[in-house]
Motif scaffolding. Sequence first.
Motif, PDB file in Angstrom:
ATOM      1  N   UNK A  71      75.512  19.701  40.419  1.00  0.00           N
ATOM      2  CA  UNK A  71      76.072  18.397  40.048  1.00  0.00           C
ATOM      3  C   UNK A  71      74.990  17.655  39.271  1.00  0.00           C
ATOM      4  N   UNK A  72      75.337  17.191  38.086  1.00  0.00           N
ATOM      5  CA  UNK A  72      74.361  16.473  37.274  1.00  0.00           C
ATOM      6  C   UNK A  72      73.901  15.213  37.994  1.00  0.00           C
ATOM      7  N   UNK A  73      72.612  14.934  37.877  1.00  0.00           N
ATOM      8  CA  UNK A  73      72.024  13.768  38.535  1.00  0.00           C
ATOM      9  C   UNK A  73      72.569  12.466  37.936  1.00  0.00           C
ATOM     10  N   UNK A  78      79.008   7.519  40.545  1.00  0.00           N
ATOM     11  CA  UNK A  78      80.213   6.836  40.073  1.00  0.00           C
ATOM     12  C   UNK A  78      81.171   7.745  39.313  1.00  0.00           C
ATOM     13  N   UNK A  79      80.670   8.736  38.623  1.00  0.00           N
ATOM     14  CA  UNK A  79      81.535   9.653  37.867  1.00  0.00           C
ATOM     15  C   UNK A  79      80.859  11.022  37.823  1.00  0.00           C
ATOM     16  N   UNK A  80      80.808  11.738  38.958  1.00  0.00           N
ATOM     17  CA  UNK A  80      80.035  12.986  39.032  1.00  0.00           C
ATOM     18  C   UNK A  80      80.576  14.088  38.119  1.00  0.00           C
ATOM     19  N   UNK A  81      79.640  14.869  37.586  1.00  0.00           N
ATOM     20  CA  UNK A  81      79.973  16.015  36.740  1.00  0.00           C
ATOM     21  C   UNK A  81      79.349  17.257  37.372  1.00  0.00           C
ATOM     22  N   UNK A  82      80.207  18.216  37.716  1.00  0.00           N
ATOM     23  CA  UNK A  82      79.745  19.497  38.252  1.00  0.00           C
ATOM     24  C   UNK A  82      79.749  20.514  37.127  1.00  0.00           C
ATOM     25  N   UNK A  83      78.641  21.228  36.971  1.00  0.00           N
ATOM     26  CA  UNK A  83      78.515  22.221  35.911  1.00  0.00           C
ATOM     27  C   UNK A  83      78.222  23.596  36.490  1.00  0.00           C
TER      28      UNK A  83
END
Length: 163
Positions: A71-73, A78-83
């Motif tokens: 998960x990007x730091x 508030x709007x997590x991005x998993x890569x």
Amino acid sequence: TGHHTWSVPEIELFVERHAAGTKAHLALMLFLLLGQRISDVAKFGRQHIRKPRHVAPKLRQIHAGRWLAFRQHKNRNKDPVDLVIPILPQLETVLQDAKDAGTLGTMTFLETSFGKPHTVKGLGNWFADRCKEAGVPGRAHGLRKAGATLAAQNGATPHQLMA
């Protein structure tokens, strides 16, 4: 304006000073080949590696090797991005070289001399010192830009670069 984008000769100069197997070389290649922010690279470790059988079948069609899942730091609350991004063969070699040389960390790939994970600022300052030793003007963020430039020059599509 902005951060200095590394040139290929600058990358080569850094590698001449910090050979394969060194922590500095590992850091350079993590920044260059993964294209992620320093806040994410500081946290990467073995716990983020996924074997091919643990990723979606469509991803395995793209890349048969191992993957890095995280998960990007930035914006994590508030709007997590998993890569999930591929660990390219070149990076696999770098990781193995660091492991063989004893410079690959246990909890995170890049650790302090006390065996602890770096803080983001600590990693940035440590890497800046390695850049000075190598006589190059760049810093970690400029490697992210250089990696994207090299990928584009090697045929990456706009959508691949955005991903």
